[in-house]
Design an enzyme around this catalytic site. Sequence first.
Site, PDB file in Angstrom:
ATOM      1  N   ASN A   9       0.865  -1.183   0.000  1.00 39.93           N
ATOM      2  CA  ASN A   9       0.000   0.000   0.000  1.00 39.93           C
ATOM      3  C   ASN A   9       0.899   1.230   0.000  1.00 39.93           C
ATOM      4  O   ASN A   9       1.499   1.565   1.020  1.00 39.93           O
ATOM      5  CB  ASN A   9      -0.897  -0.037   1.253  1.00 39.93           C
ATOM      6  CG  ASN A   9      -1.739   1.210   1.390  1.00 39.93           C
ATOM      7  OD1 ASN A   9      -1.783   2.054   0.491  1.00 39.93           O
ATOM      8  ND2 ASN A   9      -2.408   1.352   2.522  1.00 39.93           N
ATOM      9  N   TRP A  10       0.991   1.869  -1.150  1.00 37.18           N
ATOM     10  CA  TRP A  10       1.905   3.012  -1.275  1.00 37.18           C
ATOM     11  C   TRP A  10       1.367   4.267  -0.586  1.00 37.18           C
ATOM     12  O   TRP A  10       2.069   5.251  -0.449  1.00 37.18           O
ATOM     13  CB  TRP A  10       2.164   3.327  -2.749  1.00 37.18           C
ATOM     14  CG  TRP A  10       2.890   2.255  -3.499  1.00 37.18           C
ATOM     15  CD1 TRP A  10       3.313   1.034  -3.027  1.00 37.18           C
ATOM     16  CD2 TRP A  10       3.296   2.289  -4.878  1.00 37.18           C
ATOM     17  NE1 TRP A  10       3.942   0.326  -4.019  1.00 37.18           N
ATOM     18  CE2 TRP A  10       3.942   1.068  -5.165  1.00 37.18           C
ATOM     19  CE3 TRP A  10       3.169   3.240  -5.901  1.00 37.18           C
ATOM     20  CZ2 TRP A  10       4.467   0.780  -6.432  1.00 37.18           C
ATOM     21  CZ3 TRP A  10       3.676   2.954  -7.162  1.00 37.18           C
ATOM     22  CH2 TRP A  10       4.324   1.726  -7.414  1.00 37.18           C
ATOM     23  N   LYS A  11       0.102   4.252  -0.216  1.00 36.46           N
ATOM     24  CA  LYS A  11      -0.538   5.437   0.390  1.00 36.46           C
ATOM     25  C   LYS A  11      -0.314   6.649  -0.519  1.00 36.46           C
ATOM     26  O   LYS A  11      -0.285   6.488  -1.737  1.00 36.46           O
ATOM     27  CB  LYS A  11      -0.029   5.645   1.821  1.00 36.46           C
ATOM     28  CG  LYS A  11      -0.181   4.352   2.655  1.00 36.46           C
ATOM     29  CD  LYS A  11       0.047   4.531   4.121  1.00 36.46           C
ATOM     30  CE  LYS A  11      -0.133   3.179   4.817  1.00 36.46           C
ATOM     31  NZ  LYS A  11      -0.020   3.275   6.268  1.00 36.46           N
ATOM     32  N   HIS A  97      -9.389   1.111   5.141  1.00 39.52           N
ATOM     33  CA  HIS A  97      -8.103   1.342   5.814  1.00 39.52           C
ATOM     34  C   HIS A  97      -8.326   2.295   6.991  1.00 39.52           C
ATOM     35  O   HIS A  97      -9.137   3.216   6.904  1.00 39.52           O
ATOM     36  CB  HIS A  97      -7.089   1.928   4.823  1.00 39.52           C
ATOM     37  CG  HIS A  97      -5.696   1.895   5.364  1.00 39.52           C
ATOM     38  ND1 HIS A  97      -5.253   2.811   6.286  1.00 39.52           N
ATOM     39  CD2 HIS A  97      -4.675   1.032   5.168  1.00 39.52           C
ATOM     40  CE1 HIS A  97      -3.999   2.514   6.622  1.00 39.52           C
ATOM     41  NE2 HIS A  97      -3.633   1.436   5.958  1.00 39.52           N
ATOM     42  N   GLU A  99      -6.717   4.712   7.998  1.00 33.28           N
ATOM     43  CA  GLU A  99      -6.527   6.133   7.684  1.00 33.28           C
ATOM     44  C   GLU A  99      -7.780   6.719   7.034  1.00 33.28           C
ATOM     45  O   GLU A  99      -8.088   7.901   7.215  1.00 33.28           O
ATOM     46  CB  GLU A  99      -5.283   6.293   6.789  1.00 33.28           C
ATOM     47  CG  GLU A  99      -4.011   6.069   7.601  1.00 33.28           C
ATOM     48  CD  GLU A  99      -2.850   5.463   6.841  1.00 33.28           C
ATOM     49  OE1 GLU A  99      -2.849   5.492   5.595  1.00 33.28           O
ATOM     50  OE2 GLU A  99      -1.933   4.937   7.507  1.00 33.28           O
ATOM     51  N   GLU A 169      -5.118  -4.825  10.646  1.00 34.15           N
ATOM     52  CA  GLU A 169      -4.084  -3.808  10.858  1.00 34.15           C
ATOM     53  C   GLU A 169      -4.368  -3.091  12.175  1.00 34.15           C
ATOM     54  O   GLU A 169      -5.193  -2.172  12.213  1.00 34.15           O
ATOM     55  CB  GLU A 169      -4.099  -2.782   9.712  1.00 34.15           C
ATOM     56  CG  GLU A 169      -3.831  -3.378   8.354  1.00 34.15           C
ATOM     57  CD  GLU A 169      -3.288  -2.338   7.378  1.00 34.15           C
ATOM     58  OE1 GLU A 169      -2.243  -2.607   6.772  1.00 34.15           O
ATOM     59  OE2 GLU A 169      -3.885  -1.250   7.237  1.00 34.15           O
ATOM     60  N   GLY A 175       2.711   2.465  10.766  1.00 38.53           N
ATOM     61  CA  GLY A 175       3.638   3.578  10.591  1.00 38.53           C
ATOM     62  C   GLY A 175       4.357   3.984  11.865  1.00 38.53           C
ATOM     63  O   GLY A 175       5.004   5.025  11.926  1.00 38.53           O
ATOM     64  N   SER A 215       3.734  -1.919  10.362  1.00 41.08           N
ATOM     65  CA  SER A 215       5.189  -1.987  10.574  1.00 41.08           C
ATOM     66  C   SER A 215       5.770  -3.355  10.232  1.00 41.08           C
ATOM     67  O   SER A 215       6.713  -3.815  10.877  1.00 41.08           O
ATOM     68  CB  SER A 215       5.558  -1.581  12.005  1.00 41.08           C
ATOM     69  OG  SER A 215       5.153  -0.244  12.243  1.00 41.08           O
TER      70      SER A 215
HETATM   71  P1  13P Z   1       3.223   0.499   7.657  1.00 39.18           P
HETATM   72  O1  13P Z   1       3.742  -0.794   7.083  1.00 39.18           O
HETATM   73  O2  13P Z   1       3.943   1.703   7.128  1.00 39.18           O
HETATM   74  O3  13P Z   1       3.118   0.446   9.144  1.00 39.18           O
HETATM   75  O4  13P Z   1       1.715   0.648   7.109  1.00 39.18           O
HETATM   76  C1  13P Z   1       0.862  -0.426   7.189  1.00 39.18           C
HETATM   77  C2  13P Z   1      -0.374  -0.099   6.443  1.00 39.18           C
HETATM   78  O5  13P Z   1      -1.120   0.764   6.838  1.00 39.18           O
HETATM   79  C3  13P Z   1      -0.646  -0.840   5.212  1.00 39.18           C
HETATM   80  O6  13P Z   1      -1.936  -0.595   4.750  1.00 39.18           O
END
Ligand code: 13P
Length: 252
Positions: A9-11, A97, A99, A169, A175, A215
Site C-alpha cells: 500500500n503506497w498510500k 483502511h 486512515e 491492521e 507507521g 510496521s
Molecule cells: P506500515 O507498514 O507503514 O506500518 O503501514 C501499514 C499499512 O497501513 C498498510 O496498509
Amino acid sequence: MRKKIVAGNWKMNNSFNRGIELATEINKLVRKQDEHNVTVILSPPYIHLAEIARIIDKDVVSVAAQNCAAEPKGAFTGEVSAKMIKSTGAQYIIIGHSERRQYYCEDNPVLKQKVLRALENSLTPIFCIGELLSERESGNHFKVVKSQLEEALFDLPANAFGKIVVAYEPVWAIGTGVTASSAQAQEMHAFIRLTIADKYGKEMADSISILYGGSCKPSNAKELFANPDVDGGLIGGAALQADDFFAIINSF
Ligand code: 13P
C-alpha cells in the site's frame, strides 16, 4: 488452500514517474522467480493505476486501488468509482483502511456500500479492520474487530463473502515501527477466522486469506508469516523500496 498474499500500500507516496519505476523494479524481481506461490499486489494512488496495470506482467503481479466511491456514478466531484477502477485493469480495492476511517470519517455503513460497489464490478475487496491502542488497552480489541466484520461484511451472502480478503491492521502498529508481536497477530487472526466460521462455517473461514499490516518489514515478516492464520501482509513503508518489498515477498 487459501492464497498467500503480499500487498504494497503506497498510500500518498511516489510521483507518477517514481511509481512507474518502482512497479517496473518489483515486476522485474518477481518475474525472475522460479516459483510464484505468493500473490503480489501493488496498490498505488489512483493516477498510477492504469499505467502500472499496463506495464506489469499480470500473471505475476496484480494492481489494487486504495479506495473507491460508495456511489456507483454521478455528480461526486473528486471521487473515483469502482467501475472506473475496474476499467484501468486493477483487480483489487483496499477498503476500510484505518486512515480512511480516521481522517475521512468512513464508518462501517459507508464501507459496506464500498464493498458492494467493488463486488458488483468483479473487484476483490481487501477489507481492513483493526483496533486503536486505547481499545486494546481497555480490553475491547476483539469486540471492535468483531463489530467491524459484522457491520460491514456479514450481510453479504456466502458466495459474495467468499471473495473477500481481510487485512488485520492494529492502528497502533501502522507507521509507528511498533509491530504486533507474532503471538498477538496469530491470536487476533485466529479470532477473526473463528468469527467468520461462526457466521459462514468452517470451510468458508478456512478459505479466506487474512493479511497482517502494521510496521511489517523484512526483519519481522518471516516470523509473522510463519503463523498458521497469517496468510500474508499489507505493507506500507517497506513497500516503497523494491528490495525491501521483495524480501517480504520471499519471507514465506
Ligand atoms: P506500515 O507498514 O507503514 O506500518 O503501514 C501499514 C499499512 O497501513 C498498510 O496498509
